[in-house]
Design an enzyme around this catalytic site. Sequence first.
Site, PDB file in Angstrom:
ATOM      1  N   SER A  94      -6.914  -2.819  -3.631  1.00  0.00           N
ATOM      2  CA  SER A  94      -6.195  -2.487  -2.397  1.00  0.00           C
ATOM      3  C   SER A  94      -5.311  -1.265  -2.627  1.00  0.00           C
ATOM      4  O   SER A  94      -5.810  -0.167  -2.854  1.00  0.00           O
ATOM      5  CB  SER A  94      -5.406  -3.704  -1.905  1.00  0.00           C
ATOM      6  OG  SER A  94      -4.903  -3.495  -0.616  1.00  0.00           O
ATOM      7  N   HIS A 109      -6.440  -5.216   5.580  1.00  0.00           N
ATOM      8  CA  HIS A 109      -7.898  -5.213   5.419  1.00  0.00           C
ATOM      9  C   HIS A 109      -8.581  -5.995   6.548  1.00  0.00           C
ATOM     10  O   HIS A 109      -9.507  -6.776   6.316  1.00  0.00           O
ATOM     11  CB  HIS A 109      -8.289  -5.750   4.036  1.00  0.00           C
ATOM     12  CG  HIS A 109      -7.740  -4.922   2.921  1.00  0.00           C
ATOM     13  ND1 HIS A 109      -8.201  -3.652   2.651  1.00  0.00           N
ATOM     14  CD2 HIS A 109      -6.717  -5.148   2.053  1.00  0.00           C
ATOM     15  CE1 HIS A 109      -7.500  -3.144   1.640  1.00  0.00           C
ATOM     16  NE2 HIS A 109      -6.598  -4.024   1.273  1.00  0.00           N
TER      17      HIS A 109
END
Length: 337
Positions: free
Chosen positions: A111, A219
């Site tokens: 991430s 996300h």
Amino acid sequence: MADTQFAEGPRTGAPSVPRMLPGRPVFMLSGQGSQKPGMGESLLDLPEVAEVFSCASDVLGYNVADLVSNASADQLNDTRYAQPALCALSIGAARALEARGAEPIAVLGFSLGQVSALAVSGMLSDEATFAFVRERSRLMAEAAAAQPGAMSALLKTDEESVRALCAECAQGGVLVPANYNCPGQIVVSGTPEAIERIEAAWADQGGRFSRLATSGGFHSPLMADAAVELARYLDGVEFAEPRVPLICNLSAAPLDAARARTRLVEHLTGPVRFQQSIEALAAAGADTFVEAGYGGVLANLVKRIDRSFTRCCVQDRTSLEACAATCCASDSEEETL
């Protein structure tokens, strides 16, 4: 250096992971959620780390080392501060490893860690990386405030089951798989109501879950507005080809300069395929994984993917020296073969 032959790649049309020599380290860069006041404090006076933090402070307009050392947990958990702080620590730890002779064979972020990986791989300068993370964290914080979300890790599950549960529990809201962490652990992201429904449905099936301490539904489509603005920002950013392969979270394949803008925008709303990335690296020969950052979350995920891999987390002076010695010893063994 890695052999330039290519292993069989994922079904994405992206470049395949190059063949890699066992014993050489893959650097993994920590993701948001690992932050903690005082993290990495014993590393801050190392020249390589201090230089990175100085650059971050110049770009961001505040003392990032002081933030890491003295901020409250509430301030450090704010996306606008958590991301730059973790980015600086991960890049600094990676540079300290390199200064001690531990050269990465590939880099992989989780991430936020994919942003740190841009600097470690040479795709962006440190200055450009911190300017990028400043904009990214701001946009994500604003999107999270405008469209609240949550994330939860479903345990002892599989992709097919999670996708079915998301379809069943969304009920018109946003609910998607967000992080493929390791076998039996998939994180879902969505509106708070949808997350509550999927947690209840999974518990009814005898499953366990763990709610993540995040400030938004990352996300997922809840970050769509941030993605639009980030695309505009990245139009003015130039990327270099990486000096070592950077494995993209979205494709589990190497990222190149031509795809960088598109992938980094899609990254905000698309899933993190960490397990698939580790498996692709392992298929190419990698067996040593070093987390540069804090908390050891990624090193622990690697353990759950394959216990035979060598793994460690560099988060203080002691672990830095121990890990560097291990990596350099592996290099010495290869040279004598």
